[in-house]
Write a protein that holds these residues in place. Sequence first.
Motif, PDB file in Angstrom:
ATOM      1  N   ARG A 282      27.086  33.894  42.667  1.00 39.20           N
ATOM      2  CA  ARG A 282      27.316  35.526  42.469  1.00 39.20           C
ATOM      3  C   ARG A 282      28.685  35.808  41.876  1.00 39.20           C
ATOM      4  NH1 ARG A 282      26.044  39.029  47.834  1.00 39.20           N
ATOM      5  NH2 ARG A 282      28.083  37.714  48.474  1.00 39.20           N
ATOM      6  N   PRO A 283      28.393  36.782  40.624  1.00 39.84           N
ATOM      7  CA  PRO A 283      29.813  37.115  40.123  1.00 39.84           C
ATOM      8  C   PRO A 283      30.895  37.909  40.775  1.00 39.84           C
ATOM      9  CG  PRO A 283      28.044  38.580  39.385  1.00 39.84           C
ATOM     10  CD  PRO A 283      27.420  37.466  39.985  1.00 39.84           C
ATOM     11  N   TRP A 284      32.102  37.437  40.629  1.00 37.33           N
ATOM     12  CA  TRP A 284      32.980  38.495  41.339  1.00 37.33           C
ATOM     13  C   TRP A 284      33.248  39.737  40.943  1.00 37.33           C
ATOM     14  CZ3 TRP A 284      34.940  37.622  46.161  1.00 37.33           C
ATOM     15  CH2 TRP A 284      36.005  38.327  46.418  1.00 37.33           C
ATOM     16  N   PRO A 285      33.385  40.741  41.793  1.00 37.09           N
ATOM     17  CA  PRO A 285      33.148  42.127  41.094  1.00 37.09           C
ATOM     18  C   PRO A 285      34.150  42.430  40.154  1.00 37.09           C
ATOM     19  CG  PRO A 285      32.894  42.195  43.744  1.00 37.09           C
ATOM     20  CD  PRO A 285      33.325  40.736  43.214  1.00 37.09           C
ATOM     21  N   GLU A 286      35.378  41.824  40.167  1.00 32.74           N
ATOM     22  CA  GLU A 286      36.278  42.286  39.125  1.00 32.74           C
ATOM     23  C   GLU A 286      36.156  41.625  37.709  1.00 32.74           C
ATOM     24  OE1 GLU A 286      40.768  42.230  40.940  1.00 32.74           O
ATOM     25  OE2 GLU A 286      39.449  40.748  42.218  1.00 32.74           O
ATOM     26  N   SER A 287      35.066  40.567  37.871  1.00 28.96           N
ATOM     27  CA  SER A 287      34.673  39.975  36.436  1.00 28.96           C
ATOM     28  C   SER A 287      34.262  40.781  35.394  1.00 28.96           C
ATOM     29  CB  SER A 287      33.846  38.735  36.944  1.00 28.96           C
ATOM     30  OG  SER A 287      32.856  39.033  37.216  1.00 28.96           O
ATOM     31  N   GLY A 288      33.275  41.713  36.023  1.00 25.77           N
ATOM     32  CA  GLY A 288      32.699  42.470  35.044  1.00 25.77           C
ATOM     33  C   GLY A 288      31.324  41.738  34.259  1.00 25.77           C
ATOM     34  N   LEU A 289      31.096  40.559  35.061  1.00 25.57           N
ATOM     35  CA  LEU A 289      29.958  39.550  34.503  1.00 25.57           C
ATOM     36  C   LEU A 289      28.773  39.820  35.307  1.00 25.57           C
ATOM     37  CD1 LEU A 289      32.164  36.804  33.926  1.00 25.57           C
ATOM     38  CD2 LEU A 289      31.355  38.262  32.046  1.00 25.57           C
ATOM     39  N   GLU A 290      27.558  39.685  34.367  1.00 27.97           N
ATOM     40  CA  GLU A 290      26.327  39.622  35.328  1.00 27.97           C
ATOM     41  C   GLU A 290      25.879  38.253  36.016  1.00 27.97           C
ATOM     42  OE1 GLU A 290      23.310  40.799  32.666  1.00 27.97           O
ATOM     43  OE2 GLU A 290      24.222  42.630  32.082  1.00 27.97           O
ATOM     44  N   ARG A 291      26.453  37.111  35.301  1.00 28.61           N
ATOM     45  CA  ARG A 291      26.243  36.005  35.978  1.00 28.61           C
ATOM     46  C   ARG A 291      27.468  35.033  36.329  1.00 28.61           C
ATOM     47  NH1 ARG A 291      22.179  36.397  32.120  1.00 28.61           N
ATOM     48  NH2 ARG A 291      23.673  35.304  30.618  1.00 28.61           N
ATOM     49  N   ALA A 292      27.423  34.265  37.980  1.00 33.40           N
ATOM     50  CA  ALA A 292      28.437  33.651  37.662  1.00 33.40           C
ATOM     51  C   ALA A 292      28.851  32.300  36.786  1.00 33.40           C
ATOM     52  CB  ALA A 292      28.310  32.939  39.309  1.00 33.40           C
ATOM     53  N   THR A 293      27.756  31.913  36.318  1.00 31.77           N
ATOM     54  CA  THR A 293      27.805  30.952  35.327  1.00 31.77           C
ATOM     55  C   THR A 293      28.978  31.434  34.213  1.00 31.77           C
ATOM     56  OG1 THR A 293      25.837  31.404  34.279  1.00 31.77           O
ATOM     57  CG2 THR A 293      26.043  29.804  35.912  1.00 31.77           C
ATOM     58  N   GLU A 294      28.750  32.591  34.014  1.00 34.77           N
ATOM     59  CA  GLU A 294      29.703  32.948  32.756  1.00 34.77           C
ATOM     60  C   GLU A 294      31.054  33.312  32.953  1.00 34.77           C
ATOM     61  OE1 GLU A 294      27.576  36.746  31.892  1.00 34.77           O
ATOM     62  OE2 GLU A 294      26.130  35.856  30.874  1.00 34.77           O
ATOM     63  N   ASP A 295      31.291  33.329  34.176  1.00 33.39           N
ATOM     64  CA  ASP A 295      32.942  33.236  34.711  1.00 33.39           C
ATOM     65  C   ASP A 295      33.766  32.535  33.848  1.00 33.39           C
ATOM     66  OD1 ASP A 295      35.354  33.254  36.234  1.00 33.39           O
ATOM     67  OD2 ASP A 295      34.414  34.365  37.767  1.00 33.39           O
ATOM     68  N   PRO A 296      34.879  32.703  33.173  1.00 33.99           N
ATOM     69  CA  PRO A 296      35.600  31.934  32.636  1.00 33.99           C
ATOM     70  C   PRO A 296      36.621  30.972  33.250  1.00 33.99           C
ATOM     71  CG  PRO A 296      36.545  34.320  32.290  1.00 33.99           C
ATOM     72  CD  PRO A 296      35.323  34.116  33.088  1.00 33.99           C
ATOM     73  N   TYR A 297      36.972  31.418  34.666  1.00 28.83           N
ATOM     74  CA  TYR A 297      37.425  30.558  35.501  1.00 28.83           C
ATOM     75  C   TYR A 297      36.645  29.504  35.897  1.00 28.83           C
ATOM     76  CZ  TYR A 297      40.759  34.531  35.362  1.00 28.83           C
ATOM     77  OH  TYR A 297      41.674  35.565  34.969  1.00 28.83           O
ATOM     78  N   HIS A 298      35.243  29.685  36.301  1.00 32.07           N
ATOM     79  CA  HIS A 298      34.359  28.801  36.787  1.00 32.07           C
ATOM     80  C   HIS A 298      34.384  27.658  35.399  1.00 32.07           C
ATOM     81  CE1 HIS A 298      33.830  30.928  40.079  1.00 32.07           C
ATOM     82  NE2 HIS A 298      32.532  31.354  39.865  1.00 32.07           N
ATOM     83  N   LEU A 299      34.197  28.126  34.216  1.00 32.49           N
ATOM     84  CA  LEU A 299      33.872  27.315  32.970  1.00 32.49           C
ATOM     85  C   LEU A 299      35.298  26.493  32.867  1.00 32.49           C
ATOM     86  CD1 LEU A 299      32.651  30.125  30.450  1.00 32.49           C
ATOM     87  CD2 LEU A 299      31.258  28.211  31.865  1.00 32.49           C
ATOM     88  N   GLN A 300      36.395  27.056  33.088  1.00 32.32           N
ATOM     89  CA  GLN A 300      37.539  26.130  32.912  1.00 32.32           C
ATOM     90  C   GLN A 300      37.841  25.138  34.185  1.00 32.32           C
ATOM     91  OE1 GLN A 300      41.433  27.890  34.336  1.00 32.32           O
ATOM     92  NE2 GLN A 300      42.245  27.368  32.237  1.00 32.32           N
ATOM     93  N   LEU A 301      37.190  25.431  35.334  1.00 30.64           N
ATOM     94  CA  LEU A 301      37.125  24.594  36.473  1.00 30.64           C
ATOM     95  C   LEU A 301      36.455  23.470  36.214  1.00 30.64           C
ATOM     96  CD1 LEU A 301      38.028  23.735  39.254  1.00 30.64           C
ATOM     97  CD2 LEU A 301      36.147  25.363  39.994  1.00 30.64           C
ATOM     98  N   PHE A 302      35.157  23.862  36.024  1.00 30.80           N
ATOM     99  CA  PHE A 302      33.928  22.623  35.542  1.00 30.80           C
ATOM    100  C   PHE A 302      34.457  21.853  34.407  1.00 30.80           C
ATOM    101  CE2 PHE A 302      31.443  25.094  38.486  1.00 30.80           C
ATOM    102  CZ  PHE A 302      30.810  24.207  39.063  1.00 30.80           C
TER     103      PHE A 302
END
Length: 422
Positions: A282-302
């Motif tokens: 689930r996207p973090w509320p502060e991200s303003g995103l609809e999907r967790a897979t779009e989170d830039p911090y997740h993308l950087q981590l993976f």
Amino acid sequence: MAYDATVSALRDTRRDAPAIEIYAGLSEAEFAEWRSRAESVAAELAATALERDRANQDPFEEIELLRKAGLLGLAVPRALGGAGANLAQALEISRIISAADGSIGQLIAYHYSNGVWSYILGTPEQWQATARGVGEEGWFQGGVSNPRDPKAELEKTANGYLISGRRTFATGASIAQILTVTVWDGEKRVHFQIPPSRKGISFEGDWDNLGQRLTASGSVIFDRVEATDADLLSGLDHYAGDVEQRDGLRVLFSQLIFVNFYLGIAEGALEAASAHVRSHGRPWPESGLERATEDPYHLQLFGRLSAGIAAGVALADKAAALYQAALLAGPALTAQAWGELALVIDQAKVIATKVSLEVTADIYEATGARSTANKYGLDIYWRNVRTHTVHDPVSYRLREIGEFALNQTLPKPRVFTPPAKA
């Protein structure tokens, strides 16, 4: 199959055949079929990994699964009933199995390692007999060789030897059909191959650790176990080259199998975390995103974790190719080449340890608090890696690397002195 009953028969068989090519390697197309076979086994193991980990039973059924798929004989020469894979291919298979179940990945890696040990320690006849047992009869090879254990008692008799003592970390011994047993004869390490069914051998079933719970790594008791000269692996006694260097290749391959199943566990953890984020993230509320897979911090981590694994695998494959060349070089292997090989394996060990611990811990930054629920079982990857990576301190591998980086001193074969009696 009566595995144990055939040990003596195979040893007594003398075959005047041409020299057998060892670790010849499979073609790309052939290996693709074996990779697919291993992936099918891995999928079956992954489906029940958490359930079996919690049950903490000796993995007889899992080894039978490997046996039926032909994976135990993968690295045995075709002439001896195996598939004829090379060491790099065998180690890749161990990564695939480790990604699904770290315990079973360790077991198959140790099995391949014991095959290398048989080749180094045994005479050609002894090695061929054991390899044929693996290739034709489906033996699983276990070992009892913890160098830090108090030494077992070895008593010489008119008919051979008697082995007595308690040994720990005997990975796979209780589920094996043939054991490589290392004991001290005074100041000399000697090695026997005997079936675990031999009178006087008993298993305590006391392996109940944080991780790698299905490796059957408990203690084994030897109570005046008989061994004969035929059981004594005597290949090094007739070796034409540097015996210490040749024997030191066994230690290096042990390090190399650690590298590969650590990386396999890391690959499995990253894939499991990716699937979890896609299915439950689930996207973090502060991200303003609809999907967790779009989170830039997740993308950087993976991205970072994936790059680390890829670097580790590339180094592991390089080390495997160098190791096979060194093993087959025989007496022609120089001290310089031995040291350069050890350095590459040290580097791979450091990277694999660091990456596997990072991956298995850091995935929670993306999967989130809900993923810590026991039903998801993401902890199994960290538990498995953390348990095995403390078996052999990586600091000593870093020291060897540093000695070369600063002083241009290459590693030399490590010699373990006999431990004191308990």
